[in-house]
Motif scaffolding. Structure first.
Motif: not given
Length: 166
Positions: A9-13, A15-28, A44-52
């Protein structure tokens, strides 16, 4: 795990790798997500932290800790709907597809939801045959079809609505 993948399970910490993977998926695969790359790239990064923090998000990591795949579920918030969850954000990096990672992520998501969520729902683009096969294999079934579910520029994307009881 298969091919050295570790699932957790992913946690707020994360967020950077989650954001990168998520943006790649949205792009591809813009046709596979309700959100767009441009909308989320500006967040902002805190938006991705909140998602997690607010959702159950499972990530698969390679031995070098690269996030190779993700799957998430958001529990419905209304009292009468809290028994349901919506699966979202499913993405596997292209180089990790076809090795069973989707099955592993889905099974771990089921395990994380057990006892908390009774029914999962999701949508899958009509053109995404691989994802549809994964979901059917995992026990999801159709409960609807929406011809003009998403609109990207001037093109519509049709989606299957699927559900699975846990």
């Amino acid at each position: 795990m298969k091919h050295g993948q570790t699932l957790r399970r992913l946690h707020a910490s994360d967020a950077n790798s989650f954001r990168d993977a998520r943006l790649l998926g949205l792009q591809l695969h813009p046709e596979s997500f309700g959100s767009s790359y441009y909308e989320e790239a500006e967040r902002p990064l805190d938006w991705f932290e909140a998602k997690l923090s607010d959702n159950i998000v499972i990530g698969a990591h390679t031995p070098s800790l690269e996030l190779s795949g993700i799957i998430a579920v958001e529990r419905m918030q209304l009292t009468k709907q809290r028994h349901k969850g919506v699966v979202w954000g499913v993405f596997i990096r292209p180089q990790f597809r076809g090795c069973g990672l989707g099955d592993m992520l889905t099974n771990m998501l089921f395990a994380q939801c057990k006892g908390v969520i009774e029914e999962l729902r999701l949508t899958v683009a009509e053109t995404n045959e691989a994802a549809r096969r994964l979901y059917l294999k995992a026990g999801f079934s159709d409960y609807g079809f929406e011809k003009r579910s998403l609109k990207i520029d001037n093109c519509y994307v049709a989606e299957h609505h699927m559900m699975r009881q846990l």
